[in-house]
Design a protein around this motif. Structure first.
Motif, PDB file in Angstrom:
ATOM      1  N   ARG A  49       7.965   2.697  11.961  1.00 54.20           N
ATOM      2  CA  ARG A  49       7.490   1.327  12.181  1.00 54.20           C
ATOM      3  C   ARG A  49       6.067   1.145  11.678  1.00 54.20           C
ATOM      4  N   ALA A  50       5.211   2.143  11.872  1.00 55.89           N
ATOM      5  CA  ALA A  50       3.834   2.064  11.371  1.00 55.89           C
ATOM      6  C   ALA A  50       3.809   2.057   9.853  1.00 55.89           C
ATOM      7  N   TRP A  51       4.672   2.853   9.240  1.00 55.66           N
ATOM      8  CA  TRP A  51       4.739   2.902   7.778  1.00 55.66           C
ATOM      9  C   TRP A  51       5.229   1.574   7.206  1.00 55.66           C
ATOM     10  N   LEU A  52       6.257   0.991   7.826  1.00 54.11           N
ATOM     11  CA  LEU A  52       6.754  -0.304   7.368  1.00 54.11           C
ATOM     12  C   LEU A  52       5.726  -1.408   7.569  1.00 54.11           C
ATOM     13  N   ARG A  53       4.964  -1.344   8.641  1.00 53.66           N
ATOM     14  CA  ARG A  53       3.907  -2.323   8.868  1.00 53.66           C
ATOM     15  C   ARG A  53       2.826  -2.208   7.799  1.00 53.66           C
ATOM     16  N   TYR A  54       2.578  -0.998   7.334  1.00 51.54           N
ATOM     17  CA  TYR A  54       1.541  -0.759   6.329  1.00 51.54           C
ATOM     18  C   TYR A  54       1.976  -1.210   4.937  1.00 51.54           C
ATOM     19  N   VAL A  55       3.182  -0.859   4.509  1.00 53.80           N
ATOM     20  CA  VAL A  55       3.608  -1.165   3.140  1.00 53.80           C
ATOM     21  C   VAL A  55       4.395  -2.463   3.043  1.00 53.80           C
ATOM     22  N   GLY A  56       4.967  -2.929   4.109  1.00 59.86           N
ATOM     23  CA  GLY A  56       5.770  -4.137   4.068  1.00 59.86           C
ATOM     24  C   GLY A  56       7.247  -3.803   3.987  1.00 59.86           C
ATOM     25  N   VAL A  57       8.061  -4.752   4.373  1.00 62.36           N
ATOM     26  CA  VAL A  57       9.503  -4.519   4.456  1.00 62.36           C
ATOM     27  C   VAL A  57      10.153  -4.596   3.077  1.00 62.36           C
ATOM     28  N   ASN A  58       9.701  -5.505   2.232  1.00 59.78           N
ATOM     29  CA  ASN A  58      10.344  -5.722   0.935  1.00 59.78           C
ATOM     30  C   ASN A  58       9.735  -4.908  -0.202  1.00 59.78           C
ATOM     31  N   THR A  59       8.959  -3.906   0.117  1.00 54.87           N
ATOM     32  CA  THR A  59       8.307  -3.090  -0.897  1.00 54.87           C
ATOM     33  C   THR A  59       9.236  -1.957  -1.330  1.00 54.87           C
ATOM     34  N   CYS A  60       9.304  -1.747  -2.643  1.00 54.79           N
ATOM     35  CA  CYS A  60      10.060  -0.611  -3.161  1.00 54.79           C
ATOM     36  C   CYS A  60       9.072   0.517  -3.437  1.00 54.79           C
ATOM     37  N   MET A  61       9.247   1.642  -2.773  1.00 59.32           N
ATOM     38  CA  MET A  61       8.282   2.722  -2.898  1.00 59.32           C
ATOM     39  C   MET A  61       9.011   4.051  -3.024  1.00 59.32           C
TER      40      MET A  61
END
Length: 64
Positions: A49-61
């Motif tokens: 959840r912290a990682w998704l909050r940092y990079v965003g939900v729609n980010t391709c990484m």
């Protein structure tokens, strides 16, 4: 008795995971001592959840 043994085995595992992921060490070690293996699952949910909050939900990484 098994719960105390299992919890004591998860403390070093949580220590290594928290150091590797850059999360607060003391908080997760105490939780690992109190909850045992359940703390490991909570740790990964919290990290995700912290990682998704940092990079965003729609980010391709790409992760290695």
């Amino acid at each position: 008795m098994w719960f105390v043994l299992l919890s004591s085995l998860f403390i070093p595992l949580m220590y290594l995971d928290t150091i590797q992921k850059g999360m607060p060490v003391k908080r997760w070690l105490v939780l690992s001592a109190l909850l045992g293996p359940l703390a490991w699952f909570l740790f990964y949910v919290h990290y995700r959840r912290a990682w998704l909050r940092y990079v965003g939900v729609n980010t391709c990484m790409w992760r290695a």
